[in-house]
Design a protein around this motif. Structure first.
Motif, PDB file in Angstrom:
ATOM      1  N   TRP A   1       0.849  -1.202   0.000  1.00 17.70           N
ATOM      2  CA  TRP A   1       0.000   0.000   0.000  1.00 17.70           C
ATOM      3  C   TRP A   1       0.880   1.246   0.000  1.00 17.70           C
ATOM      4  N   ASP A   2       1.682   1.316  -1.040  1.00 16.29           N
ATOM      5  CA  ASP A   2       2.546   2.457  -1.287  1.00 16.29           C
ATOM      6  C   ASP A   2       1.701   3.620  -1.817  1.00 16.29           C
ATOM      7  N   ALA A   3       2.134   4.851  -1.539  1.00 19.22           N
ATOM      8  CA  ALA A   3       1.340   6.016  -1.939  1.00 19.22           C
ATOM      9  C   ALA A   3       1.145   6.073  -3.451  1.00 19.22           C
ATOM     10  N   ARG A   4       2.203   5.809  -4.225  1.00 14.92           N
ATOM     11  CA  ARG A   4       2.081   5.844  -5.678  1.00 14.92           C
ATOM     12  C   ARG A   4       1.157   4.743  -6.166  1.00 14.92           C
ATOM     13  N   LEU A   5       1.340   3.518  -5.655  1.00 12.63           N
ATOM     14  CA  LEU A   5       0.508   2.396  -6.094  1.00 12.63           C
ATOM     15  C   LEU A   5      -0.958   2.618  -5.725  1.00 12.63           C
ATOM     16  N   THR A   6      -1.183   3.105  -4.507  1.00 10.28           N
ATOM     17  CA  THR A   6      -2.555   3.308  -4.047  1.00 10.28           C
ATOM     18  C   THR A   6      -3.260   4.385  -4.871  1.00 10.28           C
ATOM     19  N   SER A   7      -2.564   5.475  -5.161  1.00  9.25           N
ATOM     20  CA  SER A   7      -3.189   6.551  -5.949  1.00  9.25           C
ATOM     21  C   SER A   7      -3.467   6.096  -7.381  1.00  9.25           C
ATOM     22  N   VAL A   8      -2.619   5.219  -7.949  1.00 13.71           N
ATOM     23  CA  VAL A   8      -2.911   4.680  -9.282  1.00 13.71           C
ATOM     24  C   VAL A   8      -4.098   3.733  -9.220  1.00 13.71           C
ATOM     25  N   LEU A   9      -4.222   2.968  -8.137  1.00  6.65           N
ATOM     26  CA  LEU A   9      -5.396   2.114  -7.976  1.00  6.65           C
ATOM     27  C   LEU A   9      -6.664   2.957  -7.889  1.00  6.65           C
ATOM     28  N   VAL A  10      -6.602   4.076  -7.170  1.00  5.12           N
ATOM     29  CA  VAL A  10      -7.743   5.002  -7.123  1.00  5.12           C
ATOM     30  C   VAL A  10      -8.059   5.509  -8.522  1.00  5.12           C
ATOM     31  N   LEU A  11      -7.025   5.782  -9.313  1.00  4.24           N
ATOM     32  CA  LEU A  11      -7.238   6.218 -10.693  1.00  4.24           C
ATOM     33  C   LEU A  11      -7.986   5.159 -11.493  1.00  4.24           C
ATOM     34  N   PHE A  12      -7.634   3.903 -11.296  1.00  7.04           N
ATOM     35  CA  PHE A  12      -8.324   2.812 -11.992  1.00  7.04           C
ATOM     36  C   PHE A  12      -9.803   2.779 -11.620  1.00  7.04           C
ATOM     37  N   PHE A  13     -10.104   2.967 -10.339  1.00  7.61           N
ATOM     38  CA  PHE A  13     -11.507   2.977  -9.906  1.00  7.61           C
ATOM     39  C   PHE A  13     -12.239   4.208 -10.448  1.00  7.61           C
ATOM     40  N   LEU A  14     -11.535   5.331 -10.581  1.00  9.91           N
ATOM     41  CA  LEU A  14     -12.158   6.516 -11.175  1.00  9.91           C
ATOM     42  C   LEU A  14     -12.527   6.256 -12.635  1.00  9.91           C
ATOM     43  N   TYR A  15     -11.653   5.578 -13.354  1.00 11.23           N
ATOM     44  CA  TYR A  15     -11.981   5.197 -14.734  1.00 11.23           C
ATOM     45  C   TYR A  15     -13.234   4.314 -14.758  1.00 11.23           C
ATOM     46  N   LEU A  16     -13.267   3.305 -13.882  1.00 14.71           N
ATOM     47  CA  LEU A  16     -14.427   2.413 -13.854  1.00 14.71           C
ATOM     48  C   LEU A  16     -15.697   3.178 -13.485  1.00 14.71           C
ATOM     49  N   GLY A  17     -15.577   4.118 -12.556  1.00 12.00           N
ATOM     50  CA  GLY A  17     -16.740   4.929 -12.194  1.00 12.00           C
ATOM     51  C   GLY A  17     -17.225   5.780 -13.347  1.00 12.00           C
ATOM     52  N   HIS A  18     -16.298   6.343 -14.107  1.00  8.26           N
ATOM     53  CA  HIS A  18     -16.674   7.145 -15.277  1.00  8.26           C
ATOM     54  C   HIS A  18     -17.386   6.282 -16.304  1.00  8.26           C
ATOM     55  N   ILE A  19     -16.847   5.085 -16.567  1.00 12.15           N
ATOM     56  CA  ILE A  19     -17.480   4.175 -17.532  1.00 12.15           C
ATOM     57  C   ILE A  19     -18.890   3.812 -17.082  1.00 12.15           C
ATOM     58  N   ALA A  20     -19.053   3.552 -15.784  1.00 11.76           N
ATOM     59  CA  ALA A  20     -20.366   3.160 -15.261  1.00 11.76           C
ATOM     60  C   ALA A  20     -21.360   4.313 -15.321  1.00 11.76           C
ATOM     61  N   LEU A  21     -20.915   5.527 -14.976  1.00  5.53           N
ATOM     62  CA  LEU A  21     -21.836   6.664 -14.955  1.00  5.53           C
ATOM     63  C   LEU A  21     -22.353   7.002 -16.344  1.00  5.53           C
ATOM     64  N   VAL A  22     -21.493   6.906 -17.350  1.00  2.00           N
ATOM     65  CA  VAL A  22     -21.933   7.212 -18.711  1.00  2.00           C
ATOM     66  C   VAL A  22     -23.109   6.331 -19.115  1.00  2.00           C
ATOM     67  N   ARG A  23     -23.131   5.113 -18.617  1.00  2.00           N
ATOM     68  CA  ARG A  23     -24.146   4.137 -19.024  1.00  2.00           C
ATOM     69  C   ARG A  23     -25.194   3.874 -17.942  1.00  2.00           C
ATOM     70  N   ALA A  24     -25.207   4.698 -16.883  1.00  2.00           N
ATOM     71  CA  ALA A  24     -26.076   4.410 -15.746  1.00  2.00           C
ATOM     72  C   ALA A  24     -27.473   5.002 -15.871  1.00  2.00           C
ATOM     73  N   PHE A  25     -27.697   5.911 -16.820  1.00  2.00           N
ATOM     74  CA  PHE A  25     -28.976   6.611 -16.917  1.00  2.00           C
ATOM     75  C   PHE A  25     -29.655   6.275 -18.245  1.00  2.00           C
ATOM     76  N   ASP A  26     -30.979   6.240 -18.188  1.00  2.00           N
ATOM     77  CA  ASP A  26     -31.727   6.070 -19.428  1.00  2.00           C
ATOM     78  C   ASP A  26     -31.532   7.270 -20.348  1.00  2.00           C
ATOM     79  N   ASN A  27     -31.456   8.453 -19.743  1.00  2.00           N
ATOM     80  CA  ASN A  27     -31.161   9.669 -20.492  1.00  2.00           C
ATOM     81  C   ASN A  27     -29.641   9.797 -20.591  1.00  2.00           C
ATOM     82  N   GLN A  28     -29.104   9.609 -21.784  1.00  2.00           N
ATOM     83  CA  GLN A  28     -27.654   9.604 -21.950  1.00  2.00           C
ATOM     84  C   GLN A  28     -27.033  10.942 -21.587  1.00  2.00           C
ATOM     85  N   GLU A  29     -27.747  12.033 -21.793  1.00  2.00           N
ATOM     86  CA  GLU A  29     -27.198  13.343 -21.468  1.00  2.00           C
ATOM     87  C   GLU A  29     -26.932  13.470 -19.975  1.00  2.00           C
TER      88      GLU A  29
END
Length: 263
Positions: free
Chosen positions: A139-167
């Motif tokens: 749980w190094d600071a660099r490794l942990t922050s990159v892992l957070v970045l990976f989850f941010l990417y996954l969150g962005h992918i999920a949010l784009v497709r989470a609503f019936d209204n794409q906008e």
């Protein structure tokens, strides 16, 4: 008095006009169709050349031995993981402030590619860390922050497709991209702010790099090749998204005409 000759006018063009000049689907498809083939070929050739140079012809490190060759994949993937998310944040600005029609589509296509490069960064980092640190993960600071970045990417992918209204999905994902951009300087400066196992940066834009040129040069070639491939993948996915939206609009208009509904 303002000059009537456009060539003599000193009035700068309106930002909205310059930002939206490539928003027309036909114009974008024509331009990207010319750019994509040479971009993809250049990315493939440069990447193969850089990897061959680094994996087979560069020297082994005096401390790490041949394990150091993982960096020819790990470091470019790490750079592009951060650069890809910076691209998401930039697309979010274009979407929220200037309402550029292609910004949301570009962000939607950058997300999966950026997540893939971040996953490659994490996997190769674990492979490199095992012989160096004796553990697959710390749980190094660099490794942990990159892992957070990976989850941010996954969150962005999920949010784009989470609503019936794409906008609505685009707006929520754009906000996440802007908020998550705070993590980028943490990734960059974590090795300077905290006492971490991750080695400090050895390549400096403003200053002398501490890496030997026999390793630095193939690494830079790999980074260039990965960057070209990243751009080619995003452009290819964006072209497909624009064509899909265009076909959907044409089919919807045809259905409306068949049912006698106003277009």
């Amino acid at each position: 008095m303002q000059s009537l000759n456009p060539a003599l006018s000193t009035t700068p063009p309106k930002p909205s006009r310059s930002l939206h000049r490539f928003a027309n689907p036909g114009r974008f498809l024509r331009l990207s169709g010319r750019v994509l083939p040479p971009l993809a070929v250049a990315g493939g050739v440069v990447t193969v050349a850089g990897l061959a140079w680094g994996l087979f012809f560069s020297p082994a490190d005096w401390q790490q031995g041949d394990a150091v060759r993982i960096m020819y994949v790990h470091v470019p993937a790490a750079w592009l993981a951060s650069m890809g998310y910076a691209g998401l944040a930039l697309c979010a600005l274009f979407s929220i402030i200037w309402r550029h029609p292609l910004a949301d589509l570009a962000a939607m296509e950058i997300g999966p590619i950026g997540a893939a490069f971040t996953a490659v960064c994490l996997i190769t980092g674990s492979l490199w860390g095992k012989p160096m640190w004796g553990a697959w993960w710390v749980w190094d600071a660099r490794l942990t922050s990159v892992l957070v970045l990976f989850f941010l990417y996954l969150g962005h992918i999920a949010l784009v497709r989470a609503f019936d209204n794409q906008e609505r999905g685009f707006r929520a994902a754009a906000i996440l991209a802007l908020v998550g951009a705070v993590n980028l300087p943490i990734i960059k400066f974590s090795v300077d702010w905290w006492n971490t196992l991750h080695q400090p940066d050895t390549i400096h834009l403003f200053g002398q790099s501490t890496m030997s040129g026999s390793m630095l040069h193939p690494l830079l070639v790999c980074a260039l090749g990965f960057t070209l491939l990243f751009a080619a993948l995003v452009l290819a996915r964006l072209r497909a998204a624009v064509m899909e939206r265009r076909i959907r609009s044409l089919l919807m208009a045809r259905v409306q005409r068949a049912e006698g509904l106003p277009a």
